[in-house]
Design an enzyme around this catalytic site. Sequence first.
Site: not given
Ligand code: MG
Ligand code: ZN
Length: 371
Positions: A94, A147, A265, A269
């Site tokens: 990311s 991010t 995300d 995972h």
């Molecule tokens: Mg992120």
């Molecule tokens: Zn990730």
Amino acid sequence: MTIITEFMKQFIFPLLALFITVGCTSQQKSLNRQSGDQKNTASPKNIILLIADGTGLSQVSSSIFYKEGPSNYDRLPEIGLIKTSSATELVTDSAAGATAFASGIKTYNGAVGVAVDSTSVINIAEEVSKIGWDTGLVATSSITHATPACFYAHISSRDEELEIAEQLVTSDIDFFAGGGLEFFKGRWDGMDLVTALKFNDFSMNTKELAPMEGAKKGYLLADDGMPKMVEGRGDFLPKATQMAIDHLSMNDKGFFLMVEGSQVDWGGHDNDAEYLISELIDFDEAIGVAMDFAQKNGETLVIVTADHETGGFTLAASQRGYATITPTFSTDSHSATMVPVFSYGPGSELFGGIYENTEIYHKMKQLIFPK
Ligand code: MG
Ligand code: ZN
């Protein structure tokens, strides 16, 4: 005389005809180019970039199959696909992904706002701040997570969240909301960055997403990441998106807002379909808030994309047949599959097609700073 006429017939007339044809074609071409340019010069006054971390096409499809009511993705008419590999690896993380969006360069996995040689690269939030725009960040992770960090910090490793927090204090950001209080207060080095933020004109709230007065506003509402949707986060993401828009749109010059659905995300995972899908549907609500504003405002470009896909997620047919879906994962890590880009508003026509993730930055830049 006859010879000259014959000569003209055979050579001059065809040549003239050729010149006329070529002339018309190039005139036509320049007209086409002009209208193309005119399209491109419809510069947005504001840009809202929404990133759902780890969201490929199957994740997006979840908002169609599992959300009650229509998907807000349906409201963005322009669609493209981005290639997400980083400078060093086919599968990005990311940090490299967000540096590509924020600064327009490919870098190594883990890099936050720095190039392969670890030198700082300017980002879009810093660039628009120079022309008087306000800037904001909303995330369901810590605000110091990879991010959002790429829109204000410059550091060789995403793991340095204490340092990233220090860089937020002195950054150009005017509004932020997310988790990460532990990186600002109660630090091992004794620094109190909440006080430092207040010293730098921020109104701060570390308890709730309540309205405040002030030129700059910060909300740090969890020690690290915000709670999961399935654990009661409620309407934090769409509400913070609305509050950011309300605050930033007071600036007549324009604003840039990045909103991240960080935990799509994390559901990937964890190979946890319920986690992933609930986060995606929550992100879809934030898209709805951005689109409601953009459709009323008329001068706002909305871009919805992802840094990469996570989980090798598919909406596979169940073992009982095609009548039902069994959400299925093929990895607990990221994948290299292309991810979609949806856009709406002035300049959105630039975002169709297949291109590198760095082009998100270059296309925004081209629209904000037309040559
Ligand atoms: Mg992120
Ligand atoms: Zn990730």
